[in-house]
Design a protein around this motif. Sequence first.
Motif, PDB file in Angstrom:
ATOM      1  N   PRO A 158      32.308  56.903  35.795  1.00 28.08           N
ATOM      2  CA  PRO A 158      32.918  55.909  36.682  1.00 28.08           C
ATOM      3  C   PRO A 158      33.742  54.880  35.890  1.00 28.08           C
ATOM      4  CG  PRO A 158      30.635  56.273  37.285  1.00 28.08           C
ATOM      5  CD  PRO A 158      30.853  56.999  35.989  1.00 28.08           C
ATOM      6  N   TYR A 159      34.923  54.582  36.409  1.00 29.80           N
ATOM      7  CA  TYR A 159      35.784  53.609  35.728  1.00 29.80           C
ATOM      8  C   TYR A 159      35.076  52.267  35.548  1.00 29.80           C
ATOM      9  CZ  TYR A 159      39.825  56.736  36.343  1.00 29.80           C
ATOM     10  OH  TYR A 159      40.707  57.782  36.295  1.00 29.80           O
ATOM     11  N   GLY A 160      34.291  51.878  36.508  1.00 27.27           N
ATOM     12  CA  GLY A 160      33.591  50.600  36.439  1.00 27.27           C
ATOM     13  C   GLY A 160      32.537  50.520  35.347  1.00 27.27           C
ATOM     14  N   GLU A 161      32.255  51.639  34.690  1.00 31.15           N
ATOM     15  CA  GLU A 161      31.259  51.660  33.621  1.00 31.15           C
ATOM     16  C   GLU A 161      31.899  51.790  32.233  1.00 31.15           C
ATOM     17  OE1 GLU A 161      28.362  54.669  34.588  1.00 31.15           O
ATOM     18  OE2 GLU A 161      27.915  53.736  36.540  1.00 31.15           O
ATOM     19  N   TYR A 215      37.815  42.831  37.601  1.00 26.67           N
ATOM     20  CA  TYR A 215      38.190  44.213  37.317  1.00 26.67           C
ATOM     21  C   TYR A 215      37.724  45.157  38.418  1.00 26.67           C
ATOM     22  CZ  TYR A 215      39.048  42.409  32.592  1.00 26.67           C
ATOM     23  OH  TYR A 215      39.494  41.702  31.511  1.00 26.67           O
ATOM     24  N   GLU A 216      36.624  44.821  39.073  1.00 24.13           N
ATOM     25  CA  GLU A 216      36.066  45.685  40.109  1.00 24.13           C
ATOM     26  C   GLU A 216      37.020  45.889  41.292  1.00 24.13           C
ATOM     27  OE1 GLU A 216      33.046  43.961  37.594  1.00 24.13           O
ATOM     28  OE2 GLU A 216      34.454  42.925  38.903  1.00 24.13           O
ATOM     29  N   THR A 217      38.005  45.001  41.449  1.00 22.39           N
ATOM     30  CA  THR A 217      38.925  45.127  42.586  1.00 22.39           C
ATOM     31  C   THR A 217      40.294  45.681  42.174  1.00 22.39           C
ATOM     32  OG1 THR A 217      39.646  42.819  42.371  1.00 22.39           O
ATOM     33  CG2 THR A 217      37.784  43.260  43.860  1.00 22.39           C
ATOM     34  N   MET A 218      40.428  46.161  40.942  1.00 24.03           N
ATOM     35  CA  MET A 218      41.715  46.706  40.497  1.00 24.03           C
ATOM     36  C   MET A 218      42.138  47.926  41.301  1.00 24.03           C
ATOM     37  SD  MET A 218      42.467  46.390  36.456  1.00 24.03           S
ATOM     38  CE  MET A 218      40.948  47.018  35.818  1.00 24.03           C
ATOM     39  N   GLY A 219      41.197  48.684  41.816  1.00 18.95           N
ATOM     40  CA  GLY A 219      41.532  49.863  42.608  1.00 18.95           C
ATOM     41  C   GLY A 219      42.419  49.518  43.798  1.00 18.95           C
ATOM     42  N   GLU A 220      42.190  48.358  44.407  1.00 14.41           N
ATOM     43  CA  GLU A 220      43.011  47.923  45.536  1.00 14.41           C
ATOM     44  C   GLU A 220      44.457  47.704  45.095  1.00 14.41           C
ATOM     45  OE1 GLU A 220      41.067  44.406  47.029  1.00 14.41           O
ATOM     46  OE2 GLU A 220      39.135  45.441  47.083  1.00 14.41           O
ATOM     47  N   THR A 221      44.641  47.117  43.915  1.00 13.94           N
ATOM     48  CA  THR A 221      45.995  46.867  43.422  1.00 13.94           C
ATOM     49  C   THR A 221      46.664  48.179  43.038  1.00 13.94           C
ATOM     50  OG1 THR A 221      45.259  44.696  42.644  1.00 13.94           O
ATOM     51  CG2 THR A 221      47.363  45.494  41.797  1.00 13.94           C
ATOM     52  N   PHE A 222      45.917  49.096  42.436  1.00  8.08           N
ATOM     53  CA  PHE A 222      46.484  50.412  42.135  1.00  8.08           C
ATOM     54  C   PHE A 222      46.920  51.127  43.420  1.00  8.08           C
ATOM     55  CE2 PHE A 222      44.649  50.684  37.721  1.00  8.08           C
ATOM     56  CZ  PHE A 222      45.843  51.002  37.088  1.00  8.08           C
ATOM     57  N   THR A 223      46.136  51.023  44.478  1.00  3.35           N
ATOM     58  CA  THR A 223      46.505  51.640  45.751  1.00  3.35           C
ATOM     59  C   THR A 223      47.834  51.075  46.241  1.00  3.35           C
ATOM     60  OG1 THR A 223      44.202  52.092  46.338  1.00  3.35           O
ATOM     61  CG2 THR A 223      45.788  51.983  48.162  1.00  3.35           C
ATOM     62  N   LYS A 224      48.011  49.768  46.155  1.00  4.05           N
ATOM     63  CA  LYS A 224      49.277  49.129  46.555  1.00  4.05           C
ATOM     64  C   LYS A 224      50.425  49.597  45.663  1.00  4.05           C
ATOM     65  CE  LYS A 224      47.040  44.947  48.240  1.00  4.05           C
ATOM     66  NZ  LYS A 224      46.789  43.525  47.962  1.00  4.05           N
ATOM     67  N   LEU A 225      50.167  49.696  44.365  1.00  6.12           N
ATOM     68  CA  LEU A 225      51.201  50.127  43.415  1.00  6.12           C
ATOM     69  C   LEU A 225      51.678  51.540  43.743  1.00  6.12           C
ATOM     70  CD1 LEU A 225      52.859  49.832  40.780  1.00  6.12           C
ATOM     71  CD2 LEU A 225      50.818  50.548  39.546  1.00  6.12           C
ATOM     72  N   TYR A 226      50.745  52.468  43.922  1.00  7.20           N
ATOM     73  CA  TYR A 226      51.119  53.854  44.220  1.00  7.20           C
ATOM     74  C   TYR A 226      51.792  53.972  45.589  1.00  7.20           C
ATOM     75  CZ  TYR A 226      49.018  55.812  40.034  1.00  7.20           C
ATOM     76  OH  TYR A 226      48.740  56.141  38.733  1.00  7.20           O
ATOM     77  N   ASP A 285      39.982  34.635  37.643  1.00  8.05           N
ATOM     78  CA  ASP A 285      41.201  34.272  36.915  1.00  8.05           C
ATOM     79  C   ASP A 285      41.686  35.352  35.958  1.00  8.05           C
ATOM     80  OD1 ASP A 285      41.304  31.764  38.173  1.00  8.05           O
ATOM     81  OD2 ASP A 285      39.892  30.923  36.719  1.00  8.05           O
ATOM     82  N   LEU A 286      41.021  36.501  35.922  1.00 12.62           N
ATOM     83  CA  LEU A 286      41.459  37.576  35.033  1.00 12.62           C
ATOM     84  C   LEU A 286      42.817  38.107  35.473  1.00 12.62           C
ATOM     85  CD1 LEU A 286      38.071  39.481  34.648  1.00 12.62           C
ATOM     86  CD2 LEU A 286      39.275  38.192  32.865  1.00 12.62           C
TER      87      LEU A 286
END
Length: 160
Positions: free
Chosen positions: A22-25, A102-113, A144-145
């Motif tokens: 898992p990416y989160g690990e 970092y746990e919410t980066m998947g949402e931003t990747f979804t928007k990017l794609y 703030d990351l």
Amino acid sequence: MPALDVRPLPAMIFASLRHIGPYGEAGETFRKITDWAVSEGVMTPETQVLGLSYDDPKTTPAEILRYDACVTLKTPIALPPGMQLMALPACSWVMMTHKGPYETMGETFTKLYAALAEHPTLVPIATGAIEIYVNDPATTAPADLITELGVAVLEGADGF
């Protein structure tokens, strides 16, 4: 069609340590490579900490997701067993800034794609997605990351 942030990134060489799962690990993998970089004296103010993800977690089982934790290097050097010397060529990248944990980066990747899919003249290059970590999670609150997310693209004309 929304405008995209397409920018050139320079060629990079880096030390890479593979994480499978898992990416989160991937945090422990980052700790190992950054601890190594500090102990070897290659972690400088110019060093960038990167992540490269190769698989879509929506379609790939979590236990086989591939992820490389990386630190950029000024020059190629010998690496310990388990690490790889890798490079990315200079090219154009579609970038999107993620602010928050970092746990919410998947949402931003979804928007990017999704945004990238609306631009047929930008063809993704098969390098995987990049994450450029702008600040240090040890000294920055999760909210703030800042992480720059990107997909390498070949820019072409209509009817490519």
